[in-house]
Each structure stands twice: as structure tokens, then as C-alpha cells.
Write a protein that holds these residues in place. Structure first.
Motif, mmCIF file in Angstrom:
data_model
loop_
_atom_site.group_PDB
_atom_site.id
_atom_site.type_symbol
_atom_site.label_atom_id
_atom_site.label_comp_id
_atom_site.label_asym_id
_atom_site.label_seq_id
_atom_site.Cartn_x
_atom_site.Cartn_y
_atom_site.Cartn_z
ATOM 1 N N MET A 279 3.659 3.848 -5.239
ATOM 2 C CA MET A 279 4.562 4.101 -4.516
ATOM 3 C C MET A 279 5.345 2.862 -3.975
ATOM 4 O O MET A 279 6.775 2.571 -4.767
ATOM 5 N N VAL A 282 5.901 0.383 -7.084
ATOM 6 C CA VAL A 282 6.498 0.606 -7.673
ATOM 7 C C VAL A 282 8.340 0.528 -6.839
ATOM 8 O O VAL A 282 9.399 -0.232 -7.340
ATOM 9 N N GLY A 283 8.006 0.876 -5.324
ATOM 10 C CA GLY A 283 10.069 0.322 -4.462
ATOM 11 C C GLY A 283 9.981 -0.554 -4.776
ATOM 12 O O GLY A 283 10.857 -1.152 -4.351
ATOM 13 N N VAL A 286 11.419 -1.953 -8.266
ATOM 14 C CA VAL A 286 12.914 -1.719 -8.097
ATOM 15 C C VAL A 286 13.761 -3.217 -7.392
ATOM 16 O O VAL A 286 14.642 -3.412 -8.020
ATOM 17 N N GLN A 327 7.990 4.806 -12.520
ATOM 18 C CA GLN A 327 8.427 5.730 -10.774
ATOM 19 C C GLN A 327 8.347 7.219 -10.594
ATOM 20 O O GLN A 327 8.091 7.794 -10.323
ATOM 21 N N GLU A 328 8.852 7.339 -12.103
ATOM 22 C CA GLU A 328 8.582 8.832 -12.227
ATOM 23 C C GLU A 328 7.451 9.741 -13.112
ATOM 24 O O GLU A 328 6.755 10.960 -12.193
#
Length: 424
Positions: A279, A282-283, A286, A327-328
Motif C-alpha cells: 500500500m 502504491v501511494g 500515486v 490500489q483497489e
């Protein structure tokens, strides 16, 4: 896989197995004796015994082994399911949970098991004495002895076929005299190809009882029982269908092994720390995508007619969609059905209701709803507190309800409450 990784897998598996065990024992208490429930409990205990033995935790192995002895008698109808049996199974569950916590915290189990093992053996011994008296009574009634040819097929997934064949042999000895076995188990060296065995048994039991008893043994896939005729030995022959055909043996009773043929390996265990790390990555993606979009906007202002800028925008849009899906997906891997939390409540409600002498029926709905693992952990204690308060203060005892049905007692109680309010 090193010892530390194996320990993590063992503890995670043990947690799931113990939770399943609790639910099945509750089902046994609420629904009464059921072959399927007994078989489920036996499977869970057997699996936990195997994994704890592999890890060297002899205490857990011994407790589950003694549980298997009790459950084996129940499923072979040599022991009834009484409240004493259910309470003792719950005690075993609590003891196993305690051992698991010690292993998790200390790396080994330090609590003694002598008391719980002694209780299990005493229960088994009492049942064995009753069974012996029943057998003596049957002999007194001059039940006829017959010879049966029992053909047993093991599941192809059975890893230790020769030991399992001996278990079947010893189990048949409890019903009568085993005259012979084919192949001769004492002459078998490698059990790789040992899957089908034939036993000739002399007993006063009927074919249905023998077939049912054998089919409930672990790793037994199918059973055939036929009478042995002295005049026509061929009458006793039974055969399985040829490989590749859809036919089944005549009246086979599928054993536990048949259910394990379903597809496996659809899920894997992942450490929550790995999911948190994913996670975070992934951040970072983004953030980088936002910067790429800003750079693309600046380049568009400077080089509005450049095709390279158009390509950059298309790549940025595609990159945005991929990041969103990633992300999902990562967030979904952290989601768990709230059933994992709800499963803790039935046993708690059952024990509290018995302690308070109240009749409580717990109804759980929406167990399929998924929540983030962290949220489930955070709401666990508040929900437990609410349920305990609801039982303790929101439900009256049976005697209180009966008293309220009596007008005189109800007025007396109401007057007592008025005096208490005035005093306050």
C-alpha cells in the motif's frame, strides 16, 4: 522455509482451525448428534494433531489425539453425545487455545495437560465398559456369527497407506475376528501402490453396520461389504469400476477422502506487513503520477503541437487507470468478512448465558460484509462489551419473567422500585 516462517504458518493455521472447532462444537450442542458435525470436528482435530506434531508441540498433539479417540467412539455409535461430552470438548478447545497463546508468546507450551487428558480417558474408559457389557449381552442372545468380505479403498491423497491399512485392520478387530487380509499387511514393504485391501471378518454385526463404521475412518474413500459363502466363494467378490468410467461401486459410502478431491490451492496466506508495504508503494506511485501529470501540463503549454506530448498524455492516462486498479486490488486484499469477528460471539454468549442462568438466542446477520482488517480489530472489543451488557442487563432471568406474570409479585416488585427511586 525456515523455522520462523513455519511457525508463522502454523500459528495462523491453528487460529483458523480452533475457530472452526469452536463453531462445530457449538453446532453439536445446538443441533444434537449429527454424523457430519462429528466428522467435521474429527477432521479439525486430526489436522491440528498433524501440524502440531510436525512442529514438535507434543502437548497439542496429545490433547487432539485423545479428542480423536472420543470422537471416533461417537461416530461409530459407541458413545452418545451428552452435555458432559460437549462440555469436555469445550474444555479441550480452551486448553488448546491456551497452548497456542503460549507457543505464540514463548515459543513453547508450558501448561500441563495431565488433567484434561485424564478427563478424556476417564470418559473413554466409562464408555468402553458400557460397550463391553452390551457385547456380552448380545452374545447372551446367541447372535449368529457370519463371515463378511470387506473391501476398502483408500483415497489417492492418503500419504501413509500402510499405517492406514493397519488402522482399518485394528478397527475391524473391535467388531469380531479378522480371519485374513489381502494383501498380507505384514509382507508389505512399500505402501506406494497399496490402495485397495480385502479383509475377511467373522462377526455378529450386519453388513450395514460394518460398512458405515469403515466408511467413517479417515482416508477411506469407498467400502464394499459382501457375505462369504462356503458353497460359492465367488459370491463374495466385489469389484470397483474400471478406471475412466463414470460408474460407482454398488451402494458405496464415500469416506472423508472423497471430499478432499476438490480443487485446492486457491488461496494463500500473506503477512499483513507485506500488504502495508504494498500500500505504501502504491501511494508513492500515486504521488509520482501526479508529478508526471503536472509535467505533461507544462509541456502542453510550451509545445502544444508536439506529438510527443500527446503520447505522454496517453501514457499518463493509462498509468492513472493502472494505478487505480492496483490500489483497489491491494485494498481488497486487506478486506475480511466480518464473519471472522462474529464467530467469536456464539461461544461467549453461550458461556455467559449459562453463568447468568438466562435463555439467550443469538442471531447474526450480514456476516458476508467485508471490512478492513484494522477496522475489524478496532470494533471487536466495543461489540463484545455491547453484547455482554445486553445479556447481563437487557435480558431478565426466567424466574423474573415468571414473577412478572403474577400481578401480586409484579406490584411488590414495582413498589420496591418506587422505594428505591425515592431513596436515591
Amino acid at each position: 522455509m525456515n523455522r520462523s516462517e513455519m511457525m508463522g504458518v502454523f500459528l495462523s493455521e491453528a487460529e483458523d482451525l480452533l475457530q472452526l472447532l469452536e463453531m462445530e462444537i457449538l453446532n453439536l450442542e445446538q443441533q444434537g448428534e449429527s454424523p457430519q458435525i462429528i466428522q467435521n470436528i474429527f477432521r479439525i482435530a486430526h489436522t491440528l494433531k498433524g501440524s502440531s506434531a510436525a512442529m514438535g508441540f507434543e502437548e497439542m498433539k496429545q490433547v487432539t489425539h485423545e479428542m480423536e479417540n472420543i470422537l471416533d467412539k461417537i461416530r461409530n455409535q459407541r458413545m452418545p453425545v451428552t452435555q458432559q461430552v460437549v462440555d469436555l470438548l469445550f474444555q479441550c478447545l480452551d486448553h488448546l487455545n491456551g497452548l497456542k497463546r503460549e507457543i505464540e508468546q514463548e515459543g513453547y507450551a508450558k501448561t500441563g495437560i495431565d488433567s484434561i487428558v485424564r478427563q478424556l480417558r476417564q470418559l473413554e474408559k466409562g464408555t468402553a465398559e458400557n460397550a463391553e457389557s452390551l457385547r456380552t449381552r448380545d452374545k447372551d442372545h446367541n447372535q449368529p456369527l457370519r463371515k463378511w468380505r470387506c473391501k476398502v479403498r483408500l483415497s489417492e491423497h492418503c500419504e501413509m497407506k500402510l499405517p492406514r491399512a493397519y488402522i482399518v485392520f485394528n478397527h475391524l478387530k473391535k467388531w469380531g475376528t479378522v480371519i485374513s487380509s489381502e494383501p498380507d499387511l505384514d509382507s508389505v514393504i512399500e505402501d506406494t501402490d497399496l490402495r485397495e485391501m480385502v479383509y475377511i471378518v467373522k462377526t455378529n454385526a450386519d453388513s450395514d453396520a460394518l460398512r458405515q463404521a469403515l466408511s467413517q475412518l479417515l482416508d477411506v474413500e469407498a467400502v464394499e461389504v459382501a457375505p462369504v459363502s462356503h458353497d460359492h466363494p465367488a459370491d463374495a467378490c466385489v469389484s470397483w469400476p474400471e478406471a475412466g468410467k463414470d460408474a460407482e461401486p454398488d451402494n458405496p459410502i464415500p469416506g472423508p477422502g472423497r471430499k478432499e478431491e476438490k480443487k485446492i490451492g486457491q488461496t494463500i496466506r500473506v503477512d499483513v506487513e507485506h500488504l502495508d508495504n504494498m500500500m505504501n508503494l502504491v501511494g508513492e506511485l500515486v504521488i509520482d503520477h501526479t508529478r508526471i501529470a503536472q509535467v505533461g501540463s507544462l509541456l502542453r503549454d510550451r509545445y502544444s503541437s508536439d506529438e510527443t506530448v500527446d503520447d505522454l498524455e496517453r501514457i499518463s492516462i493509462h498509468f492513472s487507470r493502472i494505478i487505480g486498479e492496483l490500489q483497489e486490488s491491494v485494498m481488497k486484499t486487506r478486506m475480511l468478512p466480518v464473519e471472522r469477528l462474529f464467530n467469536r460471539f456464539p461461544r461467549m454468549v453461550r458461556d455467559l448465558a449459562r453463568t447468568l442462568n438466562k435463555e439467550v438466542n443469538l442471531l447474526l446477520e450480514g456476516k458476508e460484509t467485508e471490512l478492513d482488517r484494522t477496522v475489524i480489530e478496532e470494533i471487536s472489543d466495543p461489540l463484545i462489551h455491547l453484547i455482554r451488557n445486553a445479556i447481563d442487563h437487557g435480558i431478565e432471568e426466567v424466574e423474573d419473567r415468571k414473577n412478572e406474570a403474577n400481578p401480586l409479585k409484579a406490584r411488590s416488585k414495582f413498589g420496591h422500585l418506587i422505594r428505591k427511586i425515592r431513596w436515591c
